[in-house]
Scaffold this motif. Structure first.
Motif, PDB file in Angstrom:
ATOM      1  N   ALA A 120      73.460 -17.039  91.867  1.00 28.07           N
ATOM      2  CA  ALA A 120      74.187 -16.010  91.118  1.00 28.07           C
ATOM      3  C   ALA A 120      75.347 -15.461  91.929  1.00 28.07           C
ATOM      4  O   ALA A 120      76.442 -15.213  91.399  1.00 28.07           O
ATOM      5  CB  ALA A 120      73.236 -14.888  90.719  1.00 28.07           C
ATOM      6  N   TRP A 121      75.126 -15.272  93.233  1.00 28.43           N
ATOM      7  CA  TRP A 121      76.179 -14.742  94.099  1.00 28.43           C
ATOM      8  C   TRP A 121      77.289 -15.778  94.315  1.00 28.43           C
ATOM      9  O   TRP A 121      78.474 -15.461  94.209  1.00 28.43           O
ATOM     10  CB  TRP A 121      75.580 -14.326  95.432  1.00 28.43           C
ATOM     11  CG  TRP A 121      76.605 -13.868  96.422  1.00 28.43           C
ATOM     12  CD1 TRP A 121      77.176 -12.630  96.522  1.00 28.43           C
ATOM     13  CD2 TRP A 121      77.209 -14.663  97.446  1.00 28.43           C
ATOM     14  NE1 TRP A 121      78.087 -12.601  97.548  1.00 28.43           N
ATOM     15  CE2 TRP A 121      78.124 -13.833  98.135  1.00 28.43           C
ATOM     16  CE3 TRP A 121      77.053 -15.988  97.860  1.00 28.43           C
ATOM     17  CZ2 TRP A 121      78.888 -14.294  99.209  1.00 28.43           C
ATOM     18  CZ3 TRP A 121      77.808 -16.445  98.927  1.00 28.43           C
ATOM     19  CH2 TRP A 121      78.714 -15.605  99.592  1.00 28.43           C
ATOM     20  N   ARG A 153      78.964 -16.539  90.821  1.00 32.35           N
ATOM     21  CA  ARG A 153      79.345 -15.355  90.049  1.00 32.35           C
ATOM     22  C   ARG A 153      78.913 -15.480  88.587  1.00 32.35           C
ATOM     23  O   ARG A 153      79.707 -15.318  87.658  1.00 32.35           O
ATOM     24  CB  ARG A 153      80.860 -15.131  90.126  1.00 32.35           C
ATOM     25  CG  ARG A 153      81.406 -14.967  91.536  1.00 32.35           C
ATOM     26  CD  ARG A 153      80.822 -13.732  92.220  1.00 32.35           C
ATOM     27  NE  ARG A 153      81.494 -13.443  93.482  1.00 32.35           N
ATOM     28  CZ  ARG A 153      81.077 -13.871  94.684  1.00 32.35           C
ATOM     29  NH1 ARG A 153      79.979 -14.618  94.764  1.00 32.35           N
ATOM     30  NH2 ARG A 153      81.727 -13.562  95.784  1.00 32.35           N
ATOM     31  N   THR A 154      77.629 -15.788  88.402  1.00 25.49           N
ATOM     32  CA  THR A 154      77.110 -15.970  87.052  1.00 25.49           C
ATOM     33  C   THR A 154      75.653 -15.541  86.988  1.00 25.49           C
ATOM     34  O   THR A 154      74.934 -15.585  87.989  1.00 25.49           O
ATOM     35  CB  THR A 154      77.211 -17.445  86.612  1.00 25.49           C
ATOM     36  OG1 THR A 154      76.645 -17.585  85.305  1.00 25.49           O
ATOM     37  CG2 THR A 154      76.461 -18.361  87.572  1.00 25.49           C
ATOM     38  N   GLY A 211      77.887  -9.831 101.429  1.00 19.93           N
ATOM     39  CA  GLY A 211      77.667  -9.871  99.985  1.00 19.93           C
ATOM     40  C   GLY A 211      76.440 -10.683  99.628  1.00 19.93           C
ATOM     41  O   GLY A 211      75.659 -10.301  98.747  1.00 19.93           O
ATOM     42  N   ALA A 270      72.836  -9.515  97.894  1.00 22.74           N
ATOM     43  CA  ALA A 270      72.269 -10.186  96.728  1.00 22.74           C
ATOM     44  C   ALA A 270      70.823 -10.592  96.987  1.00 22.74           C
ATOM     45  O   ALA A 270      69.950 -10.453  96.123  1.00 22.74           O
ATOM     46  CB  ALA A 270      73.108 -11.411  96.374  1.00 22.74           C
TER      47      ALA A 270
END
Length: 218
Positions: free
Chosen positions: A103-104, A107-108, A197, A201
């Protein structure tokens, strides 16, 4: 002599769980030793039905070739890519890590688990009661075999895939303190090596705190 051993889980991007009684009972340790001793290898199980693109297929091959349990590979919908993580203490933690990284990275919120690696016995039957990574399993067996009478051992770990085993200490408190200290140092090194980041996550899905999850006294 005191012994300590560490390991950090191995995810895709060159990156590197519960409380227990003060002393695990003899029956608990005997059951754990039997479970760890039953492991004969690793099996990759493809659970996803999505047709993979060339990049994702390459990553799936790398994941399969790693042959390390517990692991999971996640793929994003509509994107030719994947994220995988292995060397975790449980399949659930591996799946959380793979999904969080996927996901990180992409970006979904569309990521799904496509394949997993699990421990199996000599007959190829999947084992669900191991509860430790392949590397910590080997060290724990050594702890069970080498801890002297009247001495103590402990395992501290995180859901993040960091662990530290200490054994042959004069007291349980010493063994637990050593395990937590080693796990804490390694945990800090692992965090420092990660993109902030990505760490955030992962931390949103996994417990990053070192906890004593197993103790031993022969």
């Amino acid at each position: 002599m005191n012994f300590s051993k560490l390991f950090v889980g191995l995810p895709l991007l060159a990156l590197m769980a519960c409380d227990v009684p003060a002393v695990s009972s003899s029956a608990q340790n005997e059951a754990k030793f039997r479970a760890l001793s039953a492991v004969a290898g690793t099996q990759t199980v493809v659970t996803g039905k999505t047709s993979l693109g060339p990049n994702a297929r390459k990553l799936l091959k790398e994941f399969r070739d790693s042959g390390v349990y517990h692991g999971a590979l996640a793929v994003p919908a509509g994107v030719d890519g994947a994220a995988w993580w292995n060397g975790m203490s449980s399949l659930a933690s591996a799946q959380k890590a793979a999904l969080a990284e996927c996901a990180w990275a992409f970006r979904t919120a569309s990521c799904t688990i496509h394949a997993v690696t699990v421990p199996v016995d000599s007959n190829g039957k999947q084992l669900s009661n191991v509860g430790h990574s392949a590397e910590s399993r080997d060290t724990l067996l050594k702890m069970y075999r080498d801890t002297g009478t009247g001495l103590f051992g402990a395992l501290a770990e995180t859901e993040f895939g960091v662990w530290w085993v200490s054994w042959n200490y004069d007291s349980m408190e010493q063994a637990k303190t050593a395990a937590l200290a080693g796990c804490g140092r390694t945990n800090a090194e692992a965090r420092a090596s990660l993109n902030p980041g990505l760490y955030s996550a992962l931390a949103a899905e996994l417990d990053m705190t070192c906890k004593v999850t197993l103790t031993f006294a022969p």
